[in-house]
Design a protein around this motif. Structure first.
Motif, PDB file in Angstrom:
ATOM      1  N   GLN A 276     -44.861   3.803 -12.818  1.00  0.00           N
ATOM      2  CA  GLN A 276     -43.427   3.418 -12.420  1.00  0.00           C
ATOM      3  C   GLN A 276     -42.699   4.685 -12.194  1.00  0.00           C
ATOM      4  OE1 GLN A 276     -43.171   1.846 -16.701  1.00  0.00           O
ATOM      5  NE2 GLN A 276     -42.299  -0.079 -15.555  1.00  0.00           N
ATOM      6  N   LEU A 277     -41.609   4.759 -11.591  1.00  0.00           N
ATOM      7  CA  LEU A 277     -40.666   6.027 -11.168  1.00  0.00           C
ATOM      8  C   LEU A 277     -39.904   6.274 -12.574  1.00  0.00           C
ATOM      9  CD1 LEU A 277     -39.711   5.409  -7.433  1.00  0.00           C
ATOM     10  CD2 LEU A 277     -41.367   7.241  -8.447  1.00  0.00           C
ATOM     11  N   SER A 278     -39.753   7.565 -12.711  1.00  0.00           N
ATOM     12  CA  SER A 278     -39.094   7.924 -14.239  1.00  0.00           C
ATOM     13  C   SER A 278     -38.490   9.268 -13.766  1.00  0.00           C
ATOM     14  CB  SER A 278     -39.865   7.719 -15.258  1.00  0.00           C
ATOM     15  OG  SER A 278     -40.987   8.588 -15.327  1.00  0.00           O
ATOM     16  N   TYR A 279     -37.483   9.551 -14.909  1.00  0.00           N
ATOM     17  CA  TYR A 279     -36.739  10.919 -14.829  1.00  0.00           C
ATOM     18  C   TYR A 279     -36.425  11.117 -16.194  1.00  0.00           C
ATOM     19  CZ  TYR A 279     -32.273   8.487 -14.722  1.00  0.00           C
ATOM     20  OH  TYR A 279     -31.293   7.670 -15.146  1.00  0.00           O
ATOM     21  N   VAL A 280     -36.072  12.372 -16.627  1.00  0.00           N
ATOM     22  CA  VAL A 280     -35.696  12.510 -17.980  1.00  0.00           C
ATOM     23  C   VAL A 280     -34.258  12.914 -17.879  1.00  0.00           C
ATOM     24  CG1 VAL A 280     -35.857  14.161 -19.847  1.00  0.00           C
ATOM     25  CG2 VAL A 280     -38.012  13.736 -18.538  1.00  0.00           C
ATOM     26  N   PHE A 281     -33.332  12.292 -18.745  1.00  0.00           N
ATOM     27  CA  PHE A 281     -32.178  12.551 -18.772  1.00  0.00           C
ATOM     28  C   PHE A 281     -31.727  12.739 -20.223  1.00  0.00           C
ATOM     29  CE2 PHE A 281     -27.504  10.900 -19.241  1.00  0.00           C
ATOM     30  CZ  PHE A 281     -26.989  11.790 -18.411  1.00  0.00           C
TER      31      PHE A 281
ATOM     32  N   GLU B  70     -34.514  12.210 -22.999  1.00  0.00           N
ATOM     33  CA  GLU B  70     -35.201  10.754 -22.815  1.00  0.00           C
ATOM     34  C   GLU B  70     -35.580  10.374 -21.488  1.00  0.00           C
ATOM     35  OE1 GLU B  70     -32.428   7.910 -25.010  1.00  0.00           O
ATOM     36  OE2 GLU B  70     -32.296   9.138 -26.540  1.00  0.00           O
ATOM     37  N   THR B  71     -36.794  10.014 -21.473  1.00  0.00           N
ATOM     38  CA  THR B  71     -37.324   9.281 -20.247  1.00  0.00           C
ATOM     39  C   THR B  71     -36.727   7.914 -19.809  1.00  0.00           C
ATOM     40  OG1 THR B  71     -39.470  10.371 -20.491  1.00  0.00           O
ATOM     41  CG2 THR B  71     -39.422   8.481 -19.117  1.00  0.00           C
TER      42      THR B  71
END
Length: 577
Positions: free
Chosen positions: A49-54, A57-58
């Motif tokens: 899955q596409l994800s990013y950290v903000f 938190e992922t």
């Protein structure tokens, strides 16, 4: 008397115009929608899955749309007019294959600047920030169609963790601490101790203030409050004018934080300067390294700190007439404020009311102060951010415990707390209203409008100066440097990269460092000089200065430093790129 009446009539006219302008914007000025592209370090997790950290938190990206099909791209936004977009954000795949987030934003053109213009104009005209800030709020709220000022604007805009934290810190904790110190005589005892052992006159008092400003290099409100609170007792005793003290405190807060950047600034800023396809800005560590590599170009930060050192040494060539007059007034008459001044720090904090039989001691000031600094710095080292509320809470509790332990009656301690709260309530209200004006200015898109005035066909050597001017105006009109970074950096850095390639510059990384430094330092300058900035207000409050006296006296030496820095940035671009 006639002068007062004329000023009152003119102020009333400006307030009436503010209402009319707000209603006019709401009824007749169309929104101009602009796409905003936010880049994140997007990757695939173990499930594909596409994800990013903000914010640590992922976050999972559920759906991605081609940019051309997005309802939030500029082509679709141009067709909206005054109709709001159907969605608030959308993940898209750009033409180069990168994944980014699109969000819509709007501005009203030049009219977006009206809340800031009204507020600042009235501040300069009346020297009364409360009515000026309220007028700015009226203008901004009416422009957005918000006519219930209390329940529809002030309460919702302050009902967030950041605003509540400011209120707790600067009204309850800071006010309570100052009140207890005043009641126990700790502040006066510390002033006597410093006067006897370290401070021999106004110059040594100012030099110590400068040194503390450099040592507390965390920047922003924390440095301002720590330094201002610490130095006021002995600086007042040494007869240093409040205009000088507020300038030294303010100009060794954010400027030194940009130079000695071992604080929270790089971690915050790096998230705003990612540019797709730029190798040296690809990862978080590379962006932080870029921040530190650009520090030699923070010319304004260096010159601002040097300017306060010169003033501390009584070298006033670049300090301006107001500061020179304040220095001479304090030396000849002992008056720390100009005639007619209204200091933000109330009289309850200027005097001591020590109960009979209680013996003050300088350690009652020093020990809580050391606890405060230790917790603030320690939490920054351990947690990555200074827990200022913890620090002030511990210092306040220790001060209360010591007072009770030495035999002070609880009723006297409570009386001291009450006096402290009364002493800072005006400044706290001003601070809260300034937050609302800044939020309204951002929501109206004033900064976005200014950024969109720039194009990509300008001369490469002129871009740093334009970015500098842009960030100065945004920060001055919103009263926040960090808020300016969030507006300016995501637009300035891609623009600098584009201009560098168009002009085929040999050292484009160095060019981008210079452009980066102009936004960083221009935002600091605008924040420092703005009468609606939290650091400006707190510098005046903690040193006991009239707010507008501080603004008017500081803007001259700050402008000298910025003019010199601008020349150095231009020369650096021409010579080195």
């Amino acid at each position: 008397m006639n002068k007062i009446i004329n000023k009152g009539m003119l102020s009333g006219l400006v307030f009436l115009m503010a209402i009319i302008v707000g209603l006019y914007i709401n009824a007749w000025v169309p929104k101009q929608w602009v796409e905003q592209i936010y880049h994140y370090d997007v990757s695939k997790n173990e499930h594909g899955q596409l994800s990013y950290v903000f914010k640590g938190e992922t976050q999972i990206i559920e759906h991605v749309t081609d940019y051309a099909n997005s309802v939030l791209n500029q082509t679709h936004l141009d067709q909206l007019g005054d109709v709001d977009p159907a969605i608030k954000s959308q993940w898209v795949r750009l033409n180069n294959g990168d994944i980014a987030q699109l969000k819509p934003a709007f501005h009203f053109g030049f009219w977006s600047l009206m809340p800031a213009i009204v507020t600042i104009s009235l501040c300069l005209l009346t020297r009364e920030p409360l009515s000026a800030l309220f007028s700015g709020i009226i203008t901004g709220a009416f422009s957005l169609g918000l006519f219930d000022i209390t329940d529809g604007v002030i309460i919702p805009y302050l009902a967030n963790q950041s605003s509540v934290g400011l209120l707790i810190l600067y009204l309850w904790l800071l006010g309570g601490l100052l009140g207890v110190w005043s009641k126990t005589g700790a502040a006066q005892a510390f002033a006597d101790f410093m006067t006897h052992h370290c401070v021999k006159g106004p110059r040594s008092a100012k030099v110590i203030t400068w040194l503390l400003g450099v040592l507390f290099f965390q920047g922003g409100t924390m440095s301002t409050v720590l330094v201002g609170t610490t130095v006021k007792p002995f600086a007042d005793k040494a007869k240093v004018s409040h205009e000088e003290m507020s300038y030294i405190v303010d100009s060794t807060a954010s400027p030194i934080a940009a130079v000695l950047a071992f604080n929270a600034w790089p971690a915050y800023v790096q998230a705003l300067i990612f540019v797709p396809g730029v190798a040296f800005l690809a990862t978080e560590s590379q962006r932080i390294e870029f921040f530190f590599s650009s520090i030699p170009f923070s010319f304004y930060g260096v010159l601002a700190v040097l300017g306060t050192l010169l003033l501390s040494l009584n070298i006033t060539r670049f300090s301006g007439e107001r500061i020179r007059q304040a220095q001479q007034r304090a030396a000849k008459t002992g008056k720390l404020d100009a005639d007619g001044a209204t200091p933000l720090s109330a009289k309850e904090l200027h005097t001591t009311d020590v109960p009979k039989g209680y013996l003050p001691n300088a350690m009652e000031f020093l020990c809580p102060l050391l606890v405060l600094v230790t917790i603030a710095v320690g939490t920054f080292i351990v947690l990555g951010t200074p827990e200022v509320n913890w620090a002030f809470s511990a210092a306040l509790l220790l001060s209360i415990a010591v007072a009770l332990g030495k035999g002070m009656a609880l009723v006297d301690v409570i009386d001291g707390l009450g006096n402290g709260l009364k002493g800072v309530v005006l400044a706290s209200v001003i601070l809260m209203l300034a937050v609302v004006v800044g939020t309204l200015s951002k929501e109206l898109g004033g900064g976005l409008y200014l950024v969109n005035l720039l194009g990509d066909s300008i001369a490469y050597w002129l871009l740093p100066l334009l970015l500098l001017l842009l960030s100065m105006v945004i920060a001055f009109s919103t009263g926040t440097s960090w808020g300016t970074y969030a507006i300016a950096f995501p637009l300035a850095m891609p623009l600098a990269w584009s201009i560098g390639h168009i002009h085929e510059l040999q050292n484009i990384e160095l060019y981008m460092m210079i452009c980066f430094a102009t936004v960083l330092n221009g935002s600091i300058y605008g924040d420092q000089c703005s009468p609606i900035s939290d650091t400006t207000i707190l510098s005046a409050m903690t040193t006991g200065c009239d707010l507008m006296d501080h603004v008017k006296s500081q803007i001259v030496p700050a402008t000298w430093a910025m003019a010199a820095a601008a020349s150095m940035w231009t020369a650096s671009v021409i010579i080195f790129t």
